[in-house]
Scaffold this motif. Structure first.
Motif, mmCIF file in Angstrom:
data_model
loop_
_atom_site.group_PDB
_atom_site.id
_atom_site.type_symbol
_atom_site.label_atom_id
_atom_site.label_comp_id
_atom_site.label_asym_id
_atom_site.label_seq_id
_atom_site.Cartn_x
_atom_site.Cartn_y
_atom_site.Cartn_z
ATOM 1 N N THR A 56 27.408 -6.999 -62.308
ATOM 2 C CA THR A 56 26.488 -7.236 -61.183
ATOM 3 C C THR A 56 25.359 -6.223 -61.184
ATOM 4 O O THR A 56 24.189 -6.540 -61.008
ATOM 5 C CB THR A 56 27.250 -7.170 -59.855
ATOM 6 N N GLY A 59 22.945 -6.895 -63.920
ATOM 7 C CA GLY A 59 22.071 -8.030 -63.618
ATOM 8 C C GLY A 59 20.879 -7.634 -62.800
ATOM 9 O O GLY A 59 19.828 -8.240 -62.883
ATOM 10 N N THR A 60 21.027 -6.611 -61.975
ATOM 11 C CA THR A 60 19.919 -6.180 -61.114
ATOM 12 C C THR A 60 19.126 -5.036 -61.699
ATOM 13 O O THR A 60 18.056 -4.721 -61.217
ATOM 14 C CB THR A 60 20.452 -5.761 -59.735
ATOM 15 N N THR A 66 23.306 -11.713 -64.778
ATOM 16 C CA THR A 66 24.096 -12.785 -64.185
ATOM 17 C C THR A 66 23.238 -14.036 -64.175
ATOM 18 O O THR A 66 22.021 -13.967 -64.323
ATOM 19 C CB THR A 66 24.511 -12.412 -62.759
ATOM 20 N N PRO A 67 23.813 -15.190 -64.020
ATOM 21 C CA PRO A 67 23.009 -16.423 -63.952
ATOM 22 C C PRO A 67 21.942 -16.360 -62.878
ATOM 23 O O PRO A 67 20.818 -16.827 -63.083
ATOM 24 C CB PRO A 67 24.066 -17.496 -63.651
ATOM 25 N N GLN A 68 22.257 -15.776 -61.717
ATOM 26 C CA GLN A 68 21.275 -15.700 -60.634
ATOM 27 C C GLN A 68 20.104 -14.800 -61.017
ATOM 28 O O GLN A 68 18.946 -15.142 -60.834
ATOM 29 C CB GLN A 68 21.949 -15.195 -59.357
ATOM 30 N N SER A 69 20.450 -13.598 -61.569
ATOM 31 C CA SER A 69 19.378 -12.679 -61.960
ATOM 32 C C SER A 69 18.563 -13.252 -63.111
ATOM 33 O O SER A 69 17.347 -13.072 -63.193
ATOM 34 C CB SER A 69 19.957 -11.327 -62.341
ATOM 35 N N HIS A 70 19.215 -13.952 -64.035
ATOM 36 C CA HIS A 70 18.507 -14.572 -65.149
ATOM 37 C C HIS A 70 17.513 -15.611 -64.642
ATOM 38 O O HIS A 70 16.371 -15.694 -65.119
ATOM 39 C CB HIS A 70 19.517 -15.217 -66.103
ATOM 40 N N SER A 71 17.919 -16.391 -63.657
ATOM 41 C CA SER A 71 17.013 -17.375 -63.063
ATOM 42 C C SER A 71 15.834 -16.698 -62.393
ATOM 43 O O SER A 71 14.686 -17.153 -62.513
ATOM 44 C CB SER A 71 17.778 -18.227 -62.053
ATOM 45 N N MET A 72 16.099 -15.596 -61.693
ATOM 46 C CA MET A 72 15.014 -14.866 -61.045
ATOM 47 C C MET A 72 14.025 -14.333 -62.077
ATOM 48 O O MET A 72 12.815 -14.394 -61.893
ATOM 49 C CB MET A 72 15.579 -13.729 -60.198
ATOM 50 N N ASN A 75 11.884 -17.128 -63.346
ATOM 51 C CA ASN A 75 10.851 -17.478 -62.364
ATOM 52 C C ASN A 75 9.707 -16.474 -62.375
ATOM 53 O O ASN A 75 8.529 -16.837 -62.313
ATOM 54 C CB ASN A 75 11.457 -17.572 -60.963
#
Length: 254
Positions: A56, A59-60, A66-72, A75
């Motif tokens: 986690t 990712g930040t 993480t998938p969420q951070s990768h998406s961010m 974007n």
């Protein structure tokens, strides 16, 4: 002597005690195994939680995403690319505008060059015609005292005689006035394409003329200029000379 019954009880008691001790030892071993298993499970859970926390955090902070951070991140990258595209389009528009401005500047420079060339040509041509006309007038006004006059590129005026060229600074005030009048008349004729459509207005323009110069000038104006001539004077000398030379005029006394 110990009876057989007592001996049997003693043996049984010893066996029971031994079995109890064996059972206790087995129980202790089992308890220790359970404790070791619990510790191992707790350690594994702790390691797993630490791994999750590390992932986690990575990712930040730029490590494993993480998938969420990768998406961010995707974007943000897309937004950056779109911003660069917009800037690129704006720069291209500016460059196109600059190209258009440069073309206009080149066109203006070319036009200015042509205008300068035409101005030089006109100046040379005008100078030739102006000198020729003014020379004709000064020869008649001065009754042949000067053959011609010339004006150079620096607007210096010279009077030409049979013997030499005389700068205007070396002639009398009367002759100087005659020269300037000849130049103005020549300019007026050139502006009118050789016609005399405009009136000539003189306001005490002959104060430095002697009677001989004034009579010659008035005679030439009346005979040669086909347009209207208006003279303002604070004295009666012009009117008297016009009468003496039989020249037609209209006088208005104020």
């Amino acid at each position: 002597a110990v009876s057989e019954a007592e001996a049997a009880e003693s043996v049984v008691g010893v066996q029971s005690k031994a079995e109890t001790e064996r059972e206790d030892a087995a129980a202790r071993q089992a308890g220790e195994r359970v404790t070791e298993a619990q510790k191992a499970a707790m350690s594994a859970a702790t390691d797993e939680m630490a791994a999750v926390s590390a992932v986690t955090s990575a990712g930040t902070s730029g490590g494993y995403a993480t998938p969420q951070s990768h998406s961010m991140e995707l974007n943000e990258t897309i937004n950056t690319i779109n911003g660069l595209k917009a800037k690129n389009l704006a720069l291209k528009a500016i460059l196109r505008k600059n190209d258009s401005i440069n073309e206009e500047i080149d066109a203006v420079d070319m036009a200015l060059e042509k205008i300068d060339e035409l101005a030089d040509t006109m100046k040379d041509s005008l100078g030739v015609h102006l000198n020729a006309r003014a020379s004709e007038y000064i020869r008649e006004i001065t009754k042949g005292a000067y053959d011609s006059l010339s004006v150079d590129d620096e607007l210096n005026v010279f009077m030409n005689t049979k013997d030499r060229m005389v700068p205007i600074e070396q002639v009398s005030n009367g002759t100087s006035d005659q020269i300037y009048m000849a130049l103005r008349l020549a300019g007026a004729r050139l502006v009118q394409n050789g016609e005399d459509r405009l009136p000539l207005i003189f306001d005490d323009s002959f104060v430095n003329y002697d009677d001989e110069r004034l009579a010659a000038t008035l005679s030439w104006l009346v005979k040669e200029y086909r347009g209207q001539v208006i003279m303002f004077s604070c004295q009666s000398r012009e009117e008297e000379l016009l009468k003496e030379n039989g020249l037609t005029f209209n006088a208005i006394h104020l």
